[in-house]
Motif scaffolding. Structure first.
Motif, short mmCIF file in Angstrom:
data_model
loop_
_atom_site.label_atom_id
_atom_site.label_comp_id
_atom_site.label_asym_id
_atom_site.label_seq_id
_atom_site.Cartn_x
_atom_site.Cartn_y
_atom_site.Cartn_z
N ARG A 73 -13.13 -3.02 4.84
CA ARG A 73 -13.94 -1.85 5.19
C ARG A 73 -15.07 -2.31 6.09
O ARG A 73 -15.82 -3.23 5.74
CB ARG A 73 -14.53 -1.22 3.93
CG ARG A 73 -13.82 -0.01 3.43
CD ARG A 73 -14.05 1.22 4.30
NE ARG A 73 -15.38 1.78 4.16
CZ ARG A 73 -16.21 2.00 5.17
NH1 ARG A 73 -15.88 1.70 6.42
NH2 ARG A 73 -17.40 2.53 4.95
N VAL A 78 -16.38 2.48 -0.49
CA VAL A 78 -14.92 2.33 -0.65
C VAL A 78 -14.35 3.51 -1.44
O VAL A 78 -13.25 3.45 -1.97
CB VAL A 78 -14.55 0.99 -1.33
CG1 VAL A 78 -14.77 -0.18 -0.39
CG2 VAL A 78 -15.34 0.80 -2.62
N VAL A 81 -10.94 4.83 -0.44
CA VAL A 81 -9.80 3.91 -0.54
C VAL A 81 -9.17 4.04 -1.92
O VAL A 81 -9.88 3.93 -2.93
CB VAL A 81 -10.26 2.44 -0.32
CG1 VAL A 81 -9.06 1.50 -0.38
CG2 VAL A 81 -11.01 2.28 0.99
N ASP A 82 -7.88 4.28 -1.99
CA ASP A 82 -7.19 4.30 -3.29
C ASP A 82 -7.04 2.84 -3.74
O ASP A 82 -6.06 2.16 -3.44
CB ASP A 82 -5.83 4.99 -3.17
CG ASP A 82 -5.17 5.17 -4.53
OD1 ASP A 82 -5.53 4.43 -5.47
OD2 ASP A 82 -4.30 6.06 -4.64
N ARG A 83 -8.09 2.37 -4.44
CA ARG A 83 -8.14 0.95 -4.81
C ARG A 83 -7.10 0.60 -5.88
O ARG A 83 -6.62 -0.52 -5.94
CB ARG A 83 -9.55 0.57 -5.28
CG ARG A 83 -10.47 0.34 -4.09
CD ARG A 83 -11.90 0.32 -4.51
NE ARG A 83 -12.35 1.67 -4.86
CZ ARG A 83 -13.30 1.94 -5.73
NH1 ARG A 83 -13.92 0.98 -6.36
NH2 ARG A 83 -13.64 3.19 -5.98
N ALA A 86 -3.96 0.03 -4.01
CA ALA A 86 -4.05 -1.25 -3.30
C ALA A 86 -3.84 -2.41 -4.28
O ALA A 86 -3.08 -3.34 -4.01
CB ALA A 86 -5.40 -1.37 -2.60
N ALA A 87 -4.52 -2.32 -5.44
CA ALA A 87 -4.40 -3.40 -6.43
C ALA A 87 -2.96 -3.56 -6.90
O ALA A 87 -2.47 -4.68 -7.06
CB ALA A 87 -5.33 -3.11 -7.61
N VAL A 93 -9.17 -5.69 -1.00
CA VAL A 93 -10.11 -4.80 -0.33
C VAL A 93 -11.47 -5.52 -0.23
O VAL A 93 -11.95 -6.08 -1.22
CB VAL A 93 -10.28 -3.46 -1.09
CG1 VAL A 93 -11.28 -2.56 -0.37
CG2 VAL A 93 -8.94 -2.75 -1.24
N TYR A 315 -11.59 -4.30 -8.42
CA TYR A 315 -11.06 -3.05 -8.95
C TYR A 315 -10.73 -3.23 -10.42
O TYR A 315 -10.01 -4.15 -10.79
CB TYR A 315 -9.81 -2.57 -8.20
CG TYR A 315 -9.27 -1.31 -8.83
CD1 TYR A 315 -9.94 -0.10 -8.64
CD2 TYR A 315 -8.19 -1.34 -9.69
CE1 TYR A 315 -9.52 1.05 -9.27
CE2 TYR A 315 -7.76 -0.20 -10.32
CZ TYR A 315 -8.42 1.00 -10.11
OH TYR A 315 -8.01 2.13 -10.75
#
Ligand SMILES: NC(=O)C1=CN([C@@H]2O[C@H](COP(=O)(O)OP(=O)(O)OC[C@H]3O[C@@H](n4cnc5c(N)ncnc54)[C@H](O)[C@@H]3O)[C@@H](O)[C@H]2O)C=CC1
Ligand SMILES: O=C(O)C(=O)COP(=O)(O)O
Length: 316
Positions: A73, A78, A81-83, A86-87, A93, A315
């Motif tokens: 970023r 954030v 952001v669909d963390r 992503a995780a 991230v 996250y």
């Protein structure tokens, strides 16, 4: 590897960041700051790294990006952001905490003073030939409430100390000692509603803080300032409170719906004199652009080189 860049200010700083990515052996592709999925499908299919602005990064974006290893970023928030997604995919991230705090704090003070003193209203009236004026209050007589006492909130507190006003703050994640060290009184969200003449938002987006119930608890007309995220306020409730006089002015650098015409209830023509909205430019100083760029590129390259980035967003 291919690096997708969607941050709108990425190449506007003094450093040649694209050159730096190319020198590290990467190809660079640009995409729209809105993160429009259809426009991004091609580049996302090729991207190993993504230097991203504030646009949404959803699970559908990640589904379209099978090679993606890092989202850097270019900025702090954030929330878009669909963390979790992503995780689940092992995508790292990162962000750039502190890089734009001074810029956003300066802009916050500009908005507080503009709202309290009626700067935009005055400018509009003079152009209409109206020099009748009005009376304001000095900031020294105000109680200012800070919601979110993180990096930017603290920079705002430091700047306010020159104005002689009382400053109270609400931050559920900070120990009492931090408030005392900063010379601010700790307050609940209800106390902020009851006691403050000016309230400034500096918490992360993702949940509404100023809603109809909060507005109903505030006694005197309050000035609300928001350089954080549009979804921290219920915009329809705020528009109603501006019309009823419970909120005297709203000054923000953000809306729930950004980027284009429309913009929602706060841009209604009848609220024009008491609502100030800037187009998400609080972080856009030459200094902050350079700091954000250096930090985002350093962390992106660190992840791609197998090193630990300086600003990993945890996250869970
Ligand atoms: N307008 C702009 O261009 C910019 C906007 N921002 C926004 O400002 C936010 C804050 O940035 P920083 O101060 O750098 O972040 P930070 O992470 O240093 O501080 C955020 C603070 O908010 C607190 N917090 C979390 N939830 C809260 C809640 N419900 N109520 C009150 N406090 C809460 C946290 O404990 C933390 O102390 C970012 O998340 C971002 O959304 C940040 C930079 C530029
Ligand atoms: O840092 C943030 O969270 C911001 O809102 C500013 O981000 P931007 O510089 O617009 O990508």
């Amino acid at each position: 590897m291919t690096i997708l860049v969607t941050s709108r200010s990425f190449s506007t700083g003094s450093a040649d960041l694209v050159g730096r990515l190319r020198a590290a052996g990467h190809a660079v592709e640009r995409g729209p700051a809105t993160h429009d999925l259809d426009a991004l499908r091609g580049p996302l299919g090729r991207a190993t790294g993504w230097i991203a602005g504030t646009g949404p990064i959803t699970e559908a974006h990640l589904d379209a990006a099978p090679r993606l290893r890092v989202i850097a970023r270019y900025g702090v928030g954030v929330d878009a952001v669909d963390r979790a997604a992503a995780a689940r995919r092992g995508i790292v991230v990162t962000n750039t905490p502190g890089a734009n705090s001074a810029a956003v704090a300066d802009h916050t003070l500009a908005l507080i003073l503009a709202a309290v003193r009626g700067v935009v209203r005055g400018n509009e009236r003079v152009r209409a030939g109206d020099w009748s004026g009005w009376r304001s209050r000095e900031l020294a007589t105000a109680t200012v409430g800070i919601i979110g006492l993180g990096r930017i909130g603290r920079e705002v507190v430091a700047r306010l100390s020159g104005f002689g006003c009382e400053v109270v703050a609400h931050d559920p994640y900070l120990p009492e000692a931090d408030f005392a060290a900063l010379g601010v009184r700790r307050a609940t969200i209800d106390e902020i509603a009851r006691e403050c003449d000016v309230v400034s938002l500096h918490a992360p987006g993702g949940g509404t803080v100023i809603d109809a119930a909060w507005l109903a608890r505030s006694d005197a007309p309050v000035v609300v300032v928001n350089t954080a995220r549009g979804d921290l306020v219920d915009e329809a409730a705020l528009a109603a409170a501006l019309r009823s006089g419970r909120v005297s002015a709203y000054a923000a650098d953000t809306l729930r719906e950004e980027g284009g015409a429309g913009g929602g209830p706060l841009l209604a023509p009848d609220l024009r004199e008491r609502v100030i909205i800037t187009p998400h430019v609080a972080a856009q100083t030459v200094e902050a652009i350079d700091r954000m760029g250096a930090a985002a590129v350093a962390d992106l390259l660190a992840v791609l080189d197998g090193r630990t980035p300086a600003n990993l967003v945890a996250y869970g």
